[in-house]
Design an enzyme around this catalytic site. Structure first.
Site, mmCIF file in Angstrom:
data_model
loop_
_atom_site.group_PDB
_atom_site.id
_atom_site.type_symbol
_atom_site.label_atom_id
_atom_site.label_comp_id
_atom_site.label_asym_id
_atom_site.label_seq_id
_atom_site.Cartn_x
_atom_site.Cartn_y
_atom_site.Cartn_z
ATOM 1 N N ASP A 40 79.321 99.154 -42.182
ATOM 2 C CA ASP A 40 78.772 100.433 -42.634
ATOM 3 C C ASP A 40 79.621 101.621 -42.169
ATOM 4 O OD1 ASP A 40 77.833 99.825 -40.011
ATOM 5 O OD2 ASP A 40 76.208 101.288 -40.210
ATOM 6 N N HIS A 41 80.748 101.341 -41.521
ATOM 7 C CA HIS A 41 81.681 102.395 -41.102
ATOM 8 C C HIS A 41 83.046 102.269 -41.788
ATOM 9 C CE1 HIS A 41 79.164 103.835 -37.645
ATOM 10 N NE2 HIS A 41 78.574 102.713 -37.981
ATOM 11 N N HIS A 59 84.752 102.347 -35.264
ATOM 12 C CA HIS A 59 84.635 100.919 -34.942
ATOM 13 C C HIS A 59 84.519 100.114 -36.215
ATOM 14 C CE1 HIS A 59 80.418 102.055 -35.327
ATOM 15 N NE2 HIS A 59 80.055 100.792 -35.330
ATOM 16 N N ASP A 74 78.682 104.876 -33.200
ATOM 17 C CA ASP A 74 77.380 104.300 -32.822
ATOM 18 C C ASP A 74 77.250 104.160 -31.311
ATOM 19 O OD1 ASP A 74 76.808 104.113 -35.486
ATOM 20 O OD2 ASP A 74 76.953 101.930 -35.605
ATOM 21 N N HIS A 100 82.409 97.994 -37.742
ATOM 22 C CA HIS A 100 81.238 97.559 -38.511
ATOM 23 C C HIS A 100 81.326 97.999 -39.985
ATOM 24 C CE1 HIS A 100 78.616 96.928 -34.683
ATOM 25 N NE2 HIS A 100 79.317 95.864 -35.004
ATOM 26 N N HIS A 130 79.103 99.213 -27.662
ATOM 27 C CA HIS A 130 78.501 98.848 -28.954
ATOM 28 C C HIS A 130 79.383 97.789 -29.609
ATOM 29 C CE1 HIS A 130 76.414 99.299 -32.776
ATOM 30 N NE2 HIS A 130 77.558 99.591 -33.376
ATOM 31 N N HIS A 175 74.237 107.827 -37.353
ATOM 32 C CA HIS A 175 72.940 107.394 -37.903
ATOM 33 C C HIS A 175 71.865 108.439 -37.635
ATOM 34 C CE1 HIS A 175 73.821 103.236 -39.125
ATOM 35 N NE2 HIS A 175 74.628 103.185 -38.085
HETATM 36 ZN ZN LIG Z 1 78.047 99.909 -35.460
#
Ligand SMILES: [Zn+2]
Length: 251
Positions: A56-57, A52, A125, A54, A108, A163
């Site tokens: 941090d990905h 996805h 996530d 985001h 998410h 995570h």
């Molecule tokens: Zn995420």
């Protein structure tokens, strides 16, 4: 095929799949740990998989592409930097000789996908050990359906989420079900793993049914506890799920 966790930021795992000479990374939010590992092990990057959008990905994708021009697989319904191969439910992604089936698992984010193959699931996530992702773009019904889809995979599936949230998730699980011995035992075991500096991920999918409250919204004890939060009867499992998700947001 070996799967290596590359810790990033505060609690992310970038998963690196490798054989003797090649590597594939999943959700590289940061390029630095990936480039370090590739150099140290003498591996060639072959592909990037994204679950996805985001930061941090996907934050490391551009820098990785500057080092190696490789295919970037990602959710067709999201804007992913450098994406060459948009994928969605029904697609198959073959890397390092393993075929991964793409699963649409929104909730998410609106277009979140997972990759499932060889008893291995990369679910970003969406599902966490004893927990699940926050609902940022979807609805509780969407995330609930996505979790049910994942829960229907074979129990031996090894789940690679992104995570290390396990201890705080289990603290919440214990608040939801104070009498659940599976939760207590898993908390004790996970605490030992963390004290020894080891990841609690991957984890076996079958174990989630006993200790992940978000997969237990049909359990009488979970329903009762959720109803005591809302002060009204919750008729449907998705209503119990939505109550738990909202409770966890402020836990
Ligand atoms: Zn995420």
């Amino acid at each position: 095929m070996q799967i290596i966790p590359l810790p990033a930021f505060r609690d992310n795992y970038i998963w690196l799949l490798r054989d003797a000479s090649r590597a594939v990374v999943v959700d590289p939010g940061d390029a630095a740990p990936v480039l370090r590992y590739l150099a140290a092990e003498g591996l060639t990057l072959e592909a990037i998989l994204i679950t996805h959008h985001h930061a941090d990905h996907v934050g490391g994708v551009a820098e990785l592409l500057a080092h190696a021009s490789v295919p970037v697989y990602g959710p067709a319904r999201e804007d992913i930097p450098g994406m060459t191969d948009p994928v969605s439910e029904g697609c198959t992604v073959s890397v390092l000789g393993t075929a991964f089936r793409v699963l649409d698992i929104p909730g998410h984010t609106a277009g979140h996908v997972g990759y499932y193959g060889a008893d291995t699931l990369f679910c970003g996530d969406t599902l966490f050990a004893a927990g699940c992702g926050r609902i940022f773009e979807g609805t509780p019904a969407q995330l609930f359906a996505s979790l049910e889809k994942l829960a229907a995979l074979p129990g031996d599936t090894q789940v690679y989420c992104t995570h290390e949230y396990t201890l705080s998730n289990l603290a919440f699980a214990a608040a939801v079900e104070p009498d659940n011995t599976a939760v207590r035992e898993r908390l004790a075991h996970s605490q030992v793993q963390r004290d020894e500096g080891r990841p609690t991920v991957p984890f076996r999918l079958a174990g989630e049914m006993d200790s992940n409250p978000f997969l237990r919204s049909r359990e009488p004890a979970v329903i009762r506890q959720s109803e005591s939060r809302t002060g009204r009867a919750l008729e449907r499992p998705v209503d119990v799920f939505a109550t738990l998700r909202e409770w966890k947001n402020s836990f």
